[in-house]
Write a protein that holds these residues in place. Structure first.
Motif, PDB file in Angstrom:
ATOM      1  N   SER A   8      68.344  33.162  59.837  1.00  0.00           N
ATOM      2  CA  SER A   8      68.530  31.834  60.335  1.00  0.00           C
ATOM      3  C   SER A   8      68.584  30.862  59.501  1.00  0.00           C
ATOM      4  CB  SER A   8      67.113  31.566  61.427  1.00  0.00           C
ATOM      5  OG  SER A   8      66.057  31.641  60.554  1.00  0.00           O
ATOM      6  N   ALA A   9      68.956  31.250  58.376  1.00  0.00           N
ATOM      7  CA  ALA A   9      69.151  30.206  57.121  1.00  0.00           C
ATOM      8  C   ALA A   9      70.654  29.328  57.247  1.00  0.00           C
ATOM      9  CB  ALA A   9      69.052  30.776  56.026  1.00  0.00           C
ATOM     10  N   SER A  10      70.951  28.614  56.421  1.00  0.00           N
ATOM     11  CA  SER A  10      71.923  27.614  56.322  1.00  0.00           C
ATOM     12  C   SER A  10      73.186  28.226  56.295  1.00  0.00           C
ATOM     13  CB  SER A  10      71.612  26.502  55.477  1.00  0.00           C
ATOM     14  OG  SER A  10      71.518  27.139  54.256  1.00  0.00           O
ATOM     15  N   GLY A  11      73.528  29.491  56.196  1.00  0.00           N
ATOM     16  CA  GLY A  11      74.580  30.283  56.024  1.00  0.00           C
ATOM     17  C   GLY A  11      75.607  30.011  54.720  1.00  0.00           C
ATOM     18  N   MET A  12      76.712  30.360  54.529  1.00  0.00           N
ATOM     19  CA  MET A  12      77.742  30.283  53.474  1.00  0.00           C
ATOM     20  C   MET A  12      78.991  29.617  53.813  1.00  0.00           C
ATOM     21  SD  MET A  12      77.389  34.291  51.860  1.00  0.00           S
ATOM     22  CE  MET A  12      76.763  34.841  53.438  1.00  0.00           C
ATOM     23  N   PRO A  13      79.447  28.694  52.968  1.00  0.00           N
ATOM     24  CA  PRO A  13      80.732  28.230  53.422  1.00  0.00           C
ATOM     25  C   PRO A  13      81.587  29.028  52.890  1.00  0.00           C
ATOM     26  CG  PRO A  13      79.646  27.201  51.546  1.00  0.00           C
ATOM     27  CD  PRO A  13      78.547  28.200  51.964  1.00  0.00           C
ATOM     28  N   PRO A  14      82.830  29.233  53.479  1.00  0.00           N
ATOM     29  CA  PRO A  14      83.873  30.329  53.612  1.00  0.00           C
ATOM     30  C   PRO A  14      84.265  30.325  52.025  1.00  0.00           C
ATOM     31  CG  PRO A  14      84.679  28.431  55.145  1.00  0.00           C
ATOM     32  CD  PRO A  14      83.277  27.986  54.665  1.00  0.00           C
ATOM     33  N   GLU A  15      84.262  29.319  51.211  1.00  0.00           N
ATOM     34  CA  GLU A  15      84.664  29.815  49.805  1.00  0.00           C
ATOM     35  C   GLU A  15      83.693  30.529  49.086  1.00  0.00           C
ATOM     36  OE1 GLU A  15      84.362  26.789  51.098  1.00  0.00           O
ATOM     37  OE2 GLU A  15      82.920  25.400  49.841  1.00  0.00           O
TER      38      GLU A  15
ATOM     39  N   THR B  88      76.929  35.045  42.076  1.00  0.00           N
ATOM     40  CA  THR B  88      75.648  34.328  42.430  1.00  0.00           C
ATOM     41  C   THR B  88      75.922  32.794  42.626  1.00  0.00           C
ATOM     42  OG1 THR B  88      73.225  34.367  42.351  1.00  0.00           O
ATOM     43  CG2 THR B  88      74.622  33.868  40.141  1.00  0.00           C
ATOM     44  N   THR B  89      75.112  32.270  43.406  1.00  0.00           N
ATOM     45  CA  THR B  89      74.733  30.881  43.518  1.00  0.00           C
ATOM     46  C   THR B  89      73.625  30.373  43.189  1.00  0.00           C
ATOM     47  OG1 THR B  89      74.210  31.095  45.919  1.00  0.00           O
ATOM     48  CG2 THR B  89      76.450  30.729  45.617  1.00  0.00           C
ATOM     49  N   LYS B  90      72.534  31.421  42.635  1.00  0.00           N
ATOM     50  CA  LYS B  90      71.068  31.382  42.328  1.00  0.00           C
ATOM     51  C   LYS B  90      70.952  31.030  41.065  1.00  0.00           C
ATOM     52  CE  LYS B  90      70.095  34.256  46.424  1.00  0.00           C
ATOM     53  NZ  LYS B  90      69.945  35.476  46.757  1.00  0.00           N
TER      54      LYS B  90
END
Ligand SMILES: Nc1ncnc2c1ncn2[C@@H]1O[C@H](COP(=O)(O)OP(=O)(O)OP(=O)(O)O)[C@@H](O)[C@H]1O
Ligand SMILES: [Mg+2]
Length: 123
Positions: A56-63, A74-76
């Motif tokens: 239920s988190a904020s999700g990922m934008p398409p890119e 990674t985005t972390k």
């Protein structure tokens, strides 16, 4: 003949269990900051089963979504593992288990879906 209410699947047990434990659940918990709803569902369609892992988190934008199966993506800032996570899963599930893995994500919901063939005994 062996009878069981749960279908058998073609799978490499130890590697397959890492798919959702180590990687997908970890990612979901990370995304939710350990605060949210994690849902694990297994659906039985006879010839295939589907495993859905939903957070239920904020999700990922398409890119971002478009790149998550790339090695080392990674985005972390601080990632725990090798950052090979989803790239490994993609290969494992699709090559070893002939099952597609797909993802659907928008704010409030990210769902990974893995489809696996059920073992069909030869007559
Ligand atoms: N459930 C999710 N919600 C939002 N973003 C996700 C989710 N799962 C994966 N991602 C995105 O996919 C990227 C790649 O995931 P992957 O598991 O391959 O590496 P990582 O989680 O960044 O690093 P590590 O697994 O080594 O800790 C993440 O950085 C994140 O941006
Ligand atoms: Mg990860």
């Amino acid at each position: 003949m062996y009878e069981s209410s749960l279908p058998k699947i073609w799978a490499d047990g130890s590697k397959l269990s890492q798919v959702w434990t180590n990687y997908l659940i970890d990612n979901a918990l990370d995304a939710m900051n350990n605060n949210g709803i994690l849902e694990l569902v297994m659906k039985n369609y006879g010839e295939r089963i589907e495993v859905h892992i939903t957070d239920s988190a904020s999700g990922m934008p398409p890119e971002i979504q478009a790149r998550i199966f790339e090695p080392f993506f990674t985005t972390k800032l601080f990632c725990k593992g090798s950052r090979l996570g989803l790239e490994v899963i993609g290969r494992l599930v699709e090559n070893r288990h002939q099952g597609p893995i797909s993802v659907e994500s928008y704010p409030g919901k990210t769902q990974f879906m893995i489809s696996l063939p059920v073992y069909q005994p030869q007559a």
